[in-house]
Motif scaffolding. Structure first.
Motif, PDB file in Angstrom:
ATOM      1  N   ARG A  50     -33.489 -23.742-107.052  1.00  0.00           N
ATOM      2  CA  ARG A  50     -34.810 -23.806-106.418  1.00  0.00           C
ATOM      3  C   ARG A  50     -35.638 -22.545-106.739  1.00  0.00           C
ATOM      4  N   GLU A  51     -34.991 -21.404-106.747  1.00  0.00           N
ATOM      5  CA  GLU A  51     -35.689 -20.162-107.093  1.00  0.00           C
ATOM      6  C   GLU A  51     -36.194 -20.227-108.538  1.00  0.00           C
ATOM      7  N   ARG A  52     -35.338 -20.730-109.426  1.00  0.00           N
ATOM      8  CA  ARG A  52     -35.701 -20.895-110.842  1.00  0.00           C
ATOM      9  C   ARG A  52     -36.909 -21.832-110.975  1.00  0.00           C
ATOM     10  N   GLN A  53     -36.878 -22.933-110.199  1.00  0.00           N
ATOM     11  CA  GLN A  53     -37.986 -23.896-110.245  1.00  0.00           C
ATOM     12  C   GLN A  53     -39.301 -23.245-109.837  1.00  0.00           C
TER      13      GLN A  53
ATOM     14  N   LEU B   6     -35.414 -31.461 -95.123  1.00  0.00           N
ATOM     15  CA  LEU B   6     -35.419 -30.273 -95.978  1.00  0.00           C
ATOM     16  C   LEU B   6     -36.448 -30.429 -97.091  1.00  0.00           C
ATOM     17  N   ASP B   7     -36.498 -31.631 -97.662  1.00  0.00           N
ATOM     18  CA  ASP B   7     -37.468 -31.891 -98.737  1.00  0.00           C
ATOM     19  C   ASP B   7     -38.901 -31.729 -98.250  1.00  0.00           C
ATOM     20  N   VAL B   8     -39.162 -32.231 -97.032  1.00  0.00           N
ATOM     21  CA  VAL B   8     -40.506 -32.122 -96.467  1.00  0.00           C
ATOM     22  C   VAL B   8     -40.875 -30.643 -96.296  1.00  0.00           C
ATOM     23  N   LEU B   9     -39.943 -29.867 -95.738  1.00  0.00           N
ATOM     24  CA  LEU B   9     -40.191 -28.443 -95.517  1.00  0.00           C
ATOM     25  C   LEU B   9     -40.397 -27.708 -96.841  1.00  0.00           C
ATOM     26  N   ARG B  10     -39.583 -28.074 -97.824  1.00  0.00           N
ATOM     27  CA  ARG B  10     -39.717 -27.431 -99.139  1.00  0.00           C
ATOM     28  C   ARG B  10     -41.044 -27.785 -99.798  1.00  0.00           C
TER      29      ARG B  10
END
Lengths: 96, 96
Positions: A50-53, B6-10
């Motif tokens: 996720r950091e890489r993204q 989690l996806d929503v928050l991200r």
């Protein structure tokens, strides 16, 4: 009047800094929520993919004048201080 | 469905990061303009009083969850990378 021109520009910086402050705390609140969701799951707190993204997205969307490296350094600092928002002792992990 | 939560928050984090990216580059453009104005004046590039004022304002306006120290660290990083925007060799100076 160069001094007044400087004042105008500084006023603009101050306004942006206010917006940055609000956005950063808004982000911090969501990071806290992510931390809570992760607590209820077996999900790792630190997700290097996720950091890489995020770093890739900065590179793709950066229109300057900041260099991509400069922006990535700022975001790295944001991740760093987000560690403080973690409730547990897993201080070496990042929440992104 | 915790994963989807989690996806929503991200997704929210991603949106804020986009806004941060835009704001940071907007700030960088103004910093460049300030640099140009200062070039035509005898004004010092680095103004510790102005930096102090910004830090005080962060302390006053911070509603959390980030600590004031955390936010000041982020802004320090923003100042640091703003050095790259300077055209001259005065690398030890900050543009704020």
């Amino acid at each position: 009047m160069p001094e007044s021109q400087l004042d105008v520009l500084r006023g603009k910086i101050d306004k942006i800094d206010e917006e940055l402050l609000i956005l950063l705390n808004k982000r911090a609140k969501i990071v806290e929520s992510i931390g809570k969701v992760k607590e209820t799951q077996s999900t790792k707190r630190y997700d290097p993919v996720r950091e890489r993204q995020l770093f890739d997205r900065i590179a793709q969307n950066n229109e300057g004048p900041f260099s991509t490296t400069a922006l990535q350094q700022i975001f790295k600092q944001i991740f760093q201080v987000s560690l403080e928002l973690q409730k547990d002792d897993n201080r070496s992990a990042l929440l992104v």
